[in-house]
Scaffold this motif. Structure first.
Motif, PDB file in Angstrom:
ATOM      1  N   ASP A   1       0.818  -1.218   0.000  1.00 57.51           N
ATOM      2  CA  ASP A   1       0.000   0.000   0.000  1.00 57.51           C
ATOM      3  C   ASP A   1       0.849   1.264   0.000  1.00 57.51           C
ATOM      4  O   ASP A   1       0.298   2.371  -0.049  1.00 57.51           O
ATOM      5  N   SER A   2       2.167   1.091   0.084  1.00 57.56           N
ATOM      6  CA  SER A   2       3.033   2.275   0.190  1.00 57.56           C
ATOM      7  C   SER A   2       2.956   3.133  -1.077  1.00 57.56           C
ATOM      8  O   SER A   2       2.703   2.632  -2.179  1.00 57.56           O
ATOM      9  N   GLU A   3       3.196   4.418  -0.860  1.00 57.93           N
ATOM     10  CA  GLU A   3       3.242   5.348  -1.994  1.00 57.93           C
ATOM     11  C   GLU A   3       4.593   5.253  -2.706  1.00 57.93           C
ATOM     12  O   GLU A   3       4.757   5.714  -3.829  1.00 57.93           O
ATOM     13  N   ASN A   4       5.559   4.696  -1.982  1.00 59.30           N
ATOM     14  CA  ASN A   4       6.934   4.642  -2.471  1.00 59.30           C
ATOM     15  C   ASN A   4       7.115   3.398  -3.366  1.00 59.30           C
ATOM     16  O   ASN A   4       6.959   2.266  -2.918  1.00 59.30           O
ATOM     17  N   GLU A   5       7.443   3.602  -4.617  1.00 58.81           N
ATOM     18  CA  GLU A   5       7.552   2.485  -5.562  1.00 58.81           C
ATOM     19  C   GLU A   5       8.660   1.506  -5.185  1.00 58.81           C
ATOM     20  O   GLU A   5       8.558   0.309  -5.438  1.00 58.81           O
ATOM     21  N   ASN A   6       9.732   2.048  -4.572  1.00 62.22           N
ATOM     22  CA  ASN A   6      10.795   1.137  -4.137  1.00 62.22           C
ATOM     23  C   ASN A   6      10.270   0.158  -3.100  1.00 62.22           C
ATOM     24  O   ASN A   6      10.678  -1.005  -3.059  1.00 62.22           O
ATOM     25  N   VAL A   7       9.370   0.661  -2.278  1.00 58.01           N
ATOM     26  CA  VAL A   7       8.826  -0.192  -1.212  1.00 58.01           C
ATOM     27  C   VAL A   7       7.835  -1.209  -1.791  1.00 58.01           C
ATOM     28  O   VAL A   7       7.862  -2.395  -1.431  1.00 58.01           O
ATOM     29  N   THR A   8       6.976  -0.764  -2.696  1.00 56.34           N
ATOM     30  CA  THR A   8       6.019  -1.720  -3.277  1.00 56.34           C
ATOM     31  C   THR A   8       6.757  -2.783  -4.094  1.00 56.34           C
ATOM     32  O   THR A   8       6.390  -3.949  -4.109  1.00 56.34           O
ATOM     33  N   GLU A   9       7.834  -2.339  -4.747  1.00 56.12           N
ATOM     34  CA  GLU A   9       8.633  -3.303  -5.508  1.00 56.12           C
ATOM     35  C   GLU A   9       9.270  -4.320  -4.571  1.00 56.12           C
ATOM     36  O   GLU A   9       9.392  -5.508  -4.903  1.00 56.12           O
ATOM     37  N   LEU A  10       9.670  -3.823  -3.375  1.00 50.75           N
ATOM     38  CA  LEU A  10      10.217  -4.739  -2.376  1.00 50.75           C
ATOM     39  C   LEU A  10       9.155  -5.772  -1.978  1.00 50.75           C
ATOM     40  O   LEU A  10       9.455  -6.966  -1.863  1.00 50.75           O
ATOM     41  N   ALA A  11       7.924  -5.312  -1.774  1.00 49.40           N
ATOM     42  CA  ALA A  11       6.846  -6.232  -1.394  1.00 49.40           C
ATOM     43  C   ALA A  11       6.714  -7.335  -2.448  1.00 49.40           C
ATOM     44  O   ALA A  11       6.603  -8.527  -2.112  1.00 49.40           O
ATOM     45  N   ALA A  12       6.764  -6.932  -3.716  1.00 48.92           N
ATOM     46  CA  ALA A  12       6.652  -7.918  -4.798  1.00 48.92           C
ATOM     47  C   ALA A  12       7.821  -8.905  -4.745  1.00 48.92           C
ATOM     48  O   ALA A  12       7.644 -10.114  -4.942  1.00 48.92           O
ATOM     49  N   ALA A  13       9.017  -8.364  -4.447  1.00 49.45           N
ATOM     50  CA  ALA A  13      10.202  -9.238  -4.381  1.00 49.45           C
ATOM     51  C   ALA A  13      10.067 -10.227  -3.231  1.00 49.45           C
ATOM     52  O   ALA A  13      10.422 -11.407  -3.373  1.00 49.45           O
ATOM     53  N   ILE A  14       9.549  -9.754  -2.101  1.00 46.54           N
ATOM     54  CA  ILE A  14       9.393 -10.645  -0.935  1.00 46.54           C
ATOM     55  C   ILE A  14       8.400 -11.760  -1.279  1.00 46.54           C
ATOM     56  O   ILE A  14       8.617 -12.932  -0.970  1.00 46.54           O
ATOM     57  N   ILE A  15       7.319 -11.387  -1.945  1.00 51.13           N
ATOM     58  CA  ILE A  15       6.306 -12.392  -2.300  1.00 51.13           C
ATOM     59  C   ILE A  15       6.900 -13.428  -3.253  1.00 51.13           C
ATOM     60  O   ILE A  15       6.761 -14.638  -3.064  1.00 51.13           O
ATOM     61  N   SER A  16       7.596 -12.969  -4.287  1.00 50.30           N
ATOM     62  CA  SER A  16       8.204 -13.901  -5.244  1.00 50.30           C
ATOM     63  C   SER A  16       9.166 -14.843  -4.552  1.00 50.30           C
ATOM     64  O   SER A  16       9.236 -16.024  -4.859  1.00 50.30           O
ATOM     65  N   HIS A  17       9.920 -14.290  -3.590  1.00 49.45           N
ATOM     66  CA  HIS A  17      10.943 -15.087  -2.928  1.00 49.45           C
ATOM     67  C   HIS A  17      10.335 -16.079  -1.940  1.00 49.45           C
ATOM     68  O   HIS A  17      10.832 -17.202  -1.811  1.00 49.45           O
ATOM     69  N   SER A  18       9.255 -15.680  -1.286  1.00 53.78           N
ATOM     70  CA  SER A  18       8.776 -16.460  -0.147  1.00 53.78           C
ATOM     71  C   SER A  18       7.601 -17.365  -0.444  1.00 53.78           C
ATOM     72  O   SER A  18       7.352 -18.309   0.296  1.00 53.78           O
ATOM     73  N   CYS A  19       6.869 -17.081  -1.530  1.00 60.96           N
ATOM     74  CA  CYS A  19       5.621 -17.805  -1.747  1.00 60.96           C
ATOM     75  C   CYS A  19       5.908 -19.181  -2.345  1.00 60.96           C
ATOM     76  O   CYS A  19       6.259 -19.285  -3.513  1.00 60.96           O
ATOM     77  N   GLU A  20       5.800 -20.211  -1.535  1.00 58.79           N
ATOM     78  CA  GLU A  20       6.126 -21.550  -2.024  1.00 58.79           C
ATOM     79  C   GLU A  20       4.982 -22.539  -1.851  1.00 58.79           C
ATOM     80  O   GLU A  20       4.609 -23.234  -2.777  1.00 58.79           O
ATOM     81  N   SER A  21       4.429 -22.578  -0.649  1.00 52.94           N
ATOM     82  CA  SER A  21       3.404 -23.603  -0.391  1.00 52.94           C
ATOM     83  C   SER A  21       2.043 -23.137  -0.891  1.00 52.94           C
ATOM     84  O   SER A  21       1.795 -21.936  -1.041  1.00 52.94           O
ATOM     85  N   SER A  22       1.162 -24.100  -1.111  1.00 55.97           N
ATOM     86  CA  SER A  22      -0.171 -23.720  -1.570  1.00 55.97           C
ATOM     87  C   SER A  22      -0.921 -22.970  -0.481  1.00 55.97           C
ATOM     88  O   SER A  22      -1.767 -22.125  -0.770  1.00 55.97           O
ATOM     89  N   ALA A  23      -0.591 -23.256   0.791  1.00 57.28           N
ATOM     90  CA  ALA A  23      -1.252 -22.528   1.889  1.00 57.28           C
ATOM     91  C   ALA A  23      -0.864 -21.044   1.826  1.00 57.28           C
ATOM     92  O   ALA A  23      -1.706 -20.155   2.021  1.00 57.28           O
ATOM     93  N   GLU A  24       0.424 -20.790   1.541  1.00 55.95           N
ATOM     94  CA  GLU A  24       0.872 -19.392   1.445  1.00 55.95           C
ATOM     95  C   GLU A  24       0.200 -18.708   0.255  1.00 55.95           C
ATOM     96  O   GLU A  24      -0.223 -17.552   0.342  1.00 55.95           O
ATOM     97  N   GLN A  25       0.108 -19.444  -0.846  1.00 58.74           N
ATOM     98  CA  GLN A  25      -0.538 -18.862  -2.035  1.00 58.74           C
ATOM     99  C   GLN A  25      -1.997 -18.520  -1.735  1.00 58.74           C
ATOM    100  O   GLN A  25      -2.491 -17.458  -2.101  1.00 58.74           O
TER     101      GLN A  25
END
Lengths: 697, 218
Positions: free
Chosen positions: A189-213
């Protein structure tokens, strides 16, 4: 080597050039040593580490703080894009001091920005660097700094964290925890694109199990990610990668994504396959491919699939990572799909890929990925095979078989395997020549097991020589190599080598069959029948089944020599191994039972042992009751041959089978749901009647 | 000991109870006598108005894919006049399954009338005719019918040149019996004698039983 395209997130995080240094710093650095040893020492001396817990600027005054900023900036400038320097600073132990600067409560924004940039750079592209940065606790400090009042500190921290989350060593972020989910949502929800991009990176890196998905989907993350597609190119790419990670292999989530908001998210991704940026186009294709695999019913639009194929074929012309990965994405898209391979063929995929392969150097990753795509295109379609077998490409594939790079040898073997996956090609005999077989047989000695396995795949198919000329293969030395590999400790090598021998044995002349058995030996054959892997057992029994077809004397290999091979077969059948093993075992018995009286009696002794265990039902009855129709058919053929009319003792065998309850079981199968079984049952019963009539004649 | 065998006289439009079905349109039944490696022997009647003549023919199946309605193999004609050696051709087959292929050829110069005229030569085709007249046979379910209808088209000469004076321009209408593996066929080529009959029986090499070979591609 990857067999399918990576569906990871955005492009690798680039190490950014440092912001232009302030004039004061320039003059300052000019009077400061820039040797790594000196800089590391200065940084360590510039302020207390986080363990001491006292303020840096306050303790050492402004001069100390300036010194720290200068040292940090200089280190950062030296290591960006310079692996050697990174390793040097790592050896000097600079990382803990850099990370310590992030921990100091009184650190100036300038120091924090420089320290964050340096920490991110250390983690970027060098595994030891990432390990050191993580060990020093950088993630915790940088995450805290995302709430810093100075926007530049937030930017630098978000960028550094993105670089850290690019490493496979970075810790997974458990989004199933409510607190963590709230944090990720707040970043999105951040206004800062660097931060939202970080959120996307965290999701890509961490999302593995179907429960997490599922958690991310339930929290509306895919929609939030789609809503960010309108941001910068980097943000859009990161979000596309994250959407892929959230839906990958998860039917429920993919289906929800495709149908939410009347398919708005899906349409947005489809729109991006025509984006100006090639990287975005590739990521959009990968996202749609993941969606199609996870939830095929939501991705049935033939036009979109055709567009995807065309976009991916265009992307192959792009330089760098995009062009290298596009063929793998195409491979993933068309894998195992007759329909999509046909569509690809109509867009001249084989021709375009072949032309690219012919026009460019072989020793590139792109050549490998293109060959893998061509291989997939030939896995089902005759027309693709005939196109790929053009003179030029054939010559290139043969060259690739001898290439120094193992991945190229493997890809070429894969192409030859799939080209030869066709009775039509095999009947033509174009691959059964010295120029193809010679190099493939050479690869059976390769130092890489993966190459050996790939070569065995091609040899397995080419071994099915449907032309009258089998001599090229047999005289290539392949038999002794395969026999050698059948004794390997590696089960895959054993499986494929026995499989190849089974295919060579298909319709072979008696003389050549004798040659193979002598190379293999009956004791090896018996061992392989009882191999620890049932896939090896099955292929070995199929080999024996081919050995004893159409050649009466060959049955002696099985029933002679103290019955070593027959005992091994009987053991597997009595132990009721995997269905495939039992089917092949029953065909061995059926073929032997088609022989003379001695052979038929040998089979009877396996089916109805003299010391029959009265408690345990006969395996032959169990097989007739099997759910596997192929096993029922094989068993019926064996019985049919045992009581074949006009044979001397067939009527006696009918009586014995009847007394053992076998014929009763056959009678109960008169309406078997499988037509083939029903027809063989009818034949068995007719033979029973014929034999009974013979008795009275 | 003999018991009554329930016959399936006609293919149904729907699967019978207990019948094994797969997704989509059911394929013709898998038959262990129509598989790669099996061989058949018999004759092809090539009689013309001038003389009676029959060639000995051997057929070997090289591959069979019921899902795709495809099979292929070789055909060897043994006593062909003007040929020094037996003439071997490679052929590819289309299996009539109402999914991949119908009874209507739509190529090779065969009109629907030619098709019906040839298929009608097979007694096992008669029960199907009314359904074919209704919807072209699209709703026929062959999965429990003991006959498999095919077209075999020779593609090339294996051991002689194309200039051997023989033609492979036509194709065969073929009916295979799952019960005993016998094959009947009629060669169709507008430029050759009509209704040349092919009759083949499953080769039982040792006369004391049926034997099998198999290969598996990766």
């Amino acid at each position: 080597m990857p067999a399918t395209a990576s569906v990871g997130g955005a492009r690798p995080e680039p190490e950014e050039a440092s912001p232009a240094p302030a004039p004061a710093s320039t003059s300052a650095s000019s009077c400061m040593g820039t040797r790594p040893e000196e800089l590391t020492a200065r940084l360590a001396a510039a302020g207390p580490g986080p363990a001491e817990g006292c303020g840096g600027a306050g303790a050492g005054g402004e001069e100390v703080e300036h010194e720290r900023v200068r040292a940090l900036r200089e280190i950062k400038n030296q290591i960006i894009g310079n692996r050697t320097k990174k390793l040097l600073y790592l050896r000097l132990g600079a990382v803990p001091s850099v990370v310590a600067a992030l921990a100091e409560p009184g650190a100036s924004p300038a120091a924090l920005v420089q320290a964050a940039a340096a920490a991110g750079s250390f983690a970027c592209g060098v595994e030891d660097g990432a390990r050191a940065v993580l060990a020093a606790g950088a993630v915790e400090h940088l995450t805290r700094l995302l709430a810093h009042p100075d926007e530049k500190v937030v930017d630098a921290s978000a960028r550094a964290l993105r670089m850290i989350y690019q490493s496979r060593l970075a810790p997974k972020f458990d989004v199933n925890s409510g607190e963590n989910m709230d944090f990720v949502l707040s970043l999105l929800d951040s206004e800062n694109e660097n931060v939202t991009e970080l959120a996307a990176a965290i999701i890509s890196h961490s999302c593995e199990s179907s429960a997490e998905q599922l958690s991310l989907c339930s929290a509306g993350v895919p929609q939030k990610l789609v809503s960010l597609f309108g941001g910068s190119m980097n943000l859009r790419d990161a979000c596309l990668g994250s959407v892929t990670a959230v839906i990958r292999n998860n039917r429920d989530v993919a289906s929800r994504f495709a149908s939410t908001d009347h398919g708005k998210g899906f349409r947005s991704v489809v729109g991006l396959i025509h984006d100006r940026s090639p990287h975005t186009r590739l990521l959009a294709c990968l996202c749609l491919i993941a969606l199609g695999h996870a939830s095929p019913c939501h991705f049935q639009d033939k036009q979109i699939k055709t567009k995807l194929i065309m976009v991916l074929l265009e992307l192959i012309e792009e330089p760098g990572h995009v062009g290298d990965e596009a063929p793998l994405a195409l491979t993933t898209l068309i894998k195992d799909s007759f329909e999509l391979q046909k569509q690809a063929l109509t867009t001249n995929a084989v021709e375009k890929l072949s032309n690219h392969l012919l026009a460019n150097p072989l020793e590139t990753r792109r050549a490998v990925t293109i060959m893998l795509a061509l291989s997939e295109l030939c896995s089902k379609l005759e027309e693709s095979r005939s196109q790929l077998m053009s003179v030029e490409v054939s010559a290139l594939l043969l060259e690739a078989l001898k290439h120094d790079w193992a991945d190229i040898r493997i890809a070429a073997c894969s192409c030859l395997k799939n080209i030869s996956r066709s009775p039509k090609v095999l009947s033509g005999g174009r691959l059964s020549c010295d120029t193809v077989i010679g190099p493939l047989v050479q690869l059976l000695n390769d130092s890489s097991t993966s190459v050996q396995v790939a070569a065995l795949g091609a040899i397995c198919n080419i071994a099915v020589n449907l032309t009258p000329r089998k001599s090229v293969l047999l005289h290539s030395g392949v038999v002794s190599q395969l026999v050698h590999l059948s004794k390997s400790m590696d089960p895959m090598l054993r499986l494929k080598s026995v499989w190849a021998l089974r295919n060579i044995m298909f319709l072979l002349s008696p003389k050549d069959k004798d040659f193979i058995v002598k190379e293999l030996t009956l004791s090896t054959l018996s061992s392989l029948i009882c191999d620890s892997e049932h896939f090896v057992q099955e292929q070995t029994l199929a080999l024996v089944h081919n050995l004893v077809d159409g050649y009466v004397d060959s049955a002696n290999y099985v029933i002679g020599e103290d019955g070593m091979v027959m005992d091994a077969i009987a053991r597997q059948l009595i132990n009721a191994s995997a269905p495939g093993v039992c089917i092949q075992g029953m065909y061995v018995l059926a073929n032997i039972a088609a022989g003379n009286e001695l052979n038929k009696e040998a089979v009877m002794n396996v089916l109805l042992p003299h010391r029959a265990d009265r408690i345990k039902p006969l395996f032959v009855v169990n097989f007739l009751q099997s759910k596997d129709k192929q096993l029922r058919v094989a068993t019926l053929w064996c019985l049919l041959n045992l009581i074949y009319p006009k044979c001397e003792a067939s009527s006696g065998r009918v009586v014995r089978l009847q007394n053992a309850g076998v014929i009763q079981q056959v009678k109960s199968m008169i309406n078997d749901p499988c037509l083939d079984c029903k027809l063989r049952v009818r034949m068995v019963l007719e033979h029973c009647v014929d034999n009974a009539d013979d008795c009275f004649m | 000991m003999p018991v009554r065998v329930v016959d399936t006289a006609t293919p149904s439009s729907q699967p019978s109870p207990g019948q094994e079905t797969n997704t989509g349109h059911p394929s013709p039944p898998s038959c262990s006598l129509l598989s790669a490696g099996r061989s058949f022997a018999g004759t092809q009647n090539v009689s013309s108005l001038q003389k009676d003549e029959a060639w000995k023919v051997n057929v070997r199946i090289h591959g069979c894919d019921l899902e795709q309605g495809y099979l292929c193999g070789t055909m060897e004609a043994l006593n062909v006049p003007l040929a020094d050696t037996p003439v071997v051709t490679f052929w590819e087959g289309e299996i009539v399954d109402a999914k991949n292929y119908t009874f209507f050829t739509g190529k090779w110069e065969a009109s629907p009338e030619d098709d019906i005229r040839h298929w009608s030569k097979f007694p096992s085709f008669t029960p199907l005719l009314s359904q074919i007249e209704t919807d072209g046979g699209k709703s026929l379910d062959f999965s429990n019918y003991p006959y498999i209808f095919m077209r075999w088209k020779e593609q090339y000469f294996v051991n002689v040149g194309a200039d051997c004076g023989l033609t492979i321009a036509g194709f065969y209408y073929v009916c295979f019996s799952c019960s005993d593996g016998s094959i009947s066929g009629f060669y169709y080529d507008p430029n050759s004698s009509p209704f040349q009959k092919l009759e083949l029986k499953c080769t039982n090499e040792k006369n004391s039983g049926f034997t099998f070979s198999s290969y598996e591609l990766q």
